[in-house]
Scaffold this active site. Structure first.
Site, mmCIF file in Angstrom:
data_model
loop_
_atom_site.group_PDB
_atom_site.id
_atom_site.type_symbol
_atom_site.label_atom_id
_atom_site.label_comp_id
_atom_site.label_asym_id
_atom_site.label_seq_id
_atom_site.Cartn_x
_atom_site.Cartn_y
_atom_site.Cartn_z
ATOM 1 N N LYS A 10 6.392 4.716 -6.339
ATOM 2 C CA LYS A 10 7.122 3.510 -6.785
ATOM 3 C C LYS A 10 6.210 2.653 -7.665
ATOM 4 O O LYS A 10 4.983 2.705 -7.546
ATOM 5 C CB LYS A 10 7.645 2.702 -5.602
ATOM 6 C CG LYS A 10 6.580 2.014 -4.743
ATOM 7 C CD LYS A 10 6.318 0.573 -5.111
ATOM 8 C CE LYS A 10 5.064 0.086 -4.470
ATOM 9 N NZ LYS A 10 4.254 -0.897 -4.690
ATOM 10 N N GLY A 98 -1.498 1.625 -4.994
ATOM 11 C CA GLY A 98 -0.457 0.634 -5.303
ATOM 12 C C GLY A 98 0.828 1.311 -5.717
ATOM 13 O O GLY A 98 1.731 0.684 -6.256
ATOM 14 N N LEU A 99 0.919 2.628 -5.439
ATOM 15 C CA LEU A 99 2.099 3.409 -5.827
ATOM 16 C C LEU A 99 2.923 3.842 -4.612
ATOM 17 O O LEU A 99 3.871 4.630 -4.744
ATOM 18 C CB LEU A 99 1.666 4.648 -6.631
ATOM 19 C CG LEU A 99 0.935 4.346 -7.942
ATOM 20 C CD1 LEU A 99 0.365 5.626 -8.558
ATOM 21 C CD2 LEU A 99 1.860 3.655 -8.938
ATOM 22 N N ALA A 100 2.563 3.353 -3.446
ATOM 23 C CA ALA A 100 3.289 3.603 -2.193
ATOM 24 C C ALA A 100 3.398 5.080 -1.834
ATOM 25 O O ALA A 100 4.372 5.515 -1.232
ATOM 26 C CB ALA A 100 4.682 2.966 -2.235
ATOM 27 N N ASP A 136 6.491 -1.179 2.753
ATOM 28 C CA ASP A 136 7.114 -0.520 1.595
ATOM 29 C C ASP A 136 8.019 0.658 1.977
ATOM 30 O O ASP A 136 8.695 1.229 1.119
ATOM 31 C CB ASP A 136 6.030 0.010 0.643
ATOM 32 C CG ASP A 136 5.396 -1.109 -0.177
ATOM 33 O OD1 ASP A 136 6.000 -2.190 -0.275
ATOM 34 O OD2 ASP A 136 4.298 -0.872 -0.715
#
Ligand code: C5P
Length: 287
Positions: A10, A98-100, A136
């Site tokens: 994400k 930070g891209l889950a 998340d």
């Protein structure tokens, strides 16, 4: 019986923090979507009541440090499943980026076990389980484009964002999400305009979308890690229409509608940054 599931990365189009909550978390308002960079997970039922994680990646733990493991354990407990599960994880999303990636693996696990054991649990209920694993995970259950509020559990789905290329660049540093949230000065925030971002998505207006990317955590991560700000400048200077850090970082992405420009951005970042990817905005993927 075997089931396969994709777990896409994400990105945040916006990330706003509204307040600090008494439980230590922050009240957020963010717009998240997915890109076509995905981990691939396979699920095989085992007769013995255990959870096995198998992966080629040295970054994937095979115990409860792994969010997919935790998702399987919580799913089995919630629905009292006595069978075991073997989960194979082919990792393509960089970790701690930070891209889950881990959250998406957990969400893929919830969707897959629902299918494998034919339980027909609605996505909203899977998301409720997901948020117990990580903030998340609820969004990742839907894998679409959404406004995400609360701690991460209030999801309002949107249509897919305007089609474009996304060049992702992740420097080889680790960022601690709790530290970034902790160091955020709520009195000194330039809030993104979430409403205009929603309008741009609804109107399929690429220009408007590029004008309203915003992430209040950027200033904190940039202060700790100058190289992340440098990557942002480099992406901008190589022709991106707009550039933003995703989540608490350190991955930064740039947007363009032209494949040739995406290649220029990619080439400009290679050598400067260890992990660089050219991907497409996805936004909605139920395959
Ligand atoms: O929920 P998750 O474990 O992914 O969150 C990691 C950390 O990020 C939390 O421990 C908290 O410090 C911070 N966080 C927050 N507010 C949120 C989400 C995460 O403060 N809405």
């Amino acid at each position: 019986m075997q089931v396969f599931e994709k777990a896409p990365a994400k990105i945040n189009l916006t990330l706003d923090v509204l307040s600090k909550r008494p439980d230590g978390y922050h009240e957020v308002e963010m717009i998240m979507t997915t890109v076509d960079l995905a981990d691939r997970l396979g699920f095989t039922e085992l007769d013995e009541d255990k959870i096995e994680i198998i992966s080629d990646s040295k970054y994937v733990p095979n115990d409860k440090r792994n969010l997919a493991y935790r998702a399987a354990a919580l799913f089995k407990k919630t629905y009292q499943i006595k069978k075991g599960i073997r989960i194979t994880i082919d990792k393509y999303i960089p970790v701690s980026a930070g891209l889950a990636g881990g959250s998406s693996d957990a969400a893929a696990t919830l969707r897959a076990l629902n299918q494998l054991w034919s339980l027909n649990i609605p996505a909203s209920e899977l998301a409720d389980i997901g948020v117990q694993i990580g903030s998340d995970v609820a969004f990742c259950v839907y894998n679409s484009t959404a406004v995400v509020r609360g701690r991460g559990e209030i999801i309002t789905e949107l249509s897919a964002p305007p089609a474009c290329w996304v060049v992702l660049a992740k420097p080889s540093i680790g960022v601690s999400t709790p530290t970034v949230f902790q160091d955020l000065n709520l009195a000194d925030i330039k809030h993104p305009n979430t409403e205009l971002m929603i309008s741009s998505i609804e109107a399929d207006d690429y220009q408007l979308m590029t004008q309203h990317l915003g992430n209040v955590l950027e200033q904190v991560t940039f202060a700790h890690h100058q190289e992340v700000a440098q990557i942002k400048d480099r992406l901008k200077n190589s022709g991106a229409d707009a550039v933003l850090m995703s989540g608490s970082g350190p991955t930064v992405y740039g947007l363009t509608r032209h494949q040739s420009r995406a290649k220029r951005m990619y080439n400009s970042l290679r050598g400067f940054c260890q992990e660089v990817f050219i991907v497409r905005m996805l936004g909605y993927d139920k395959t």
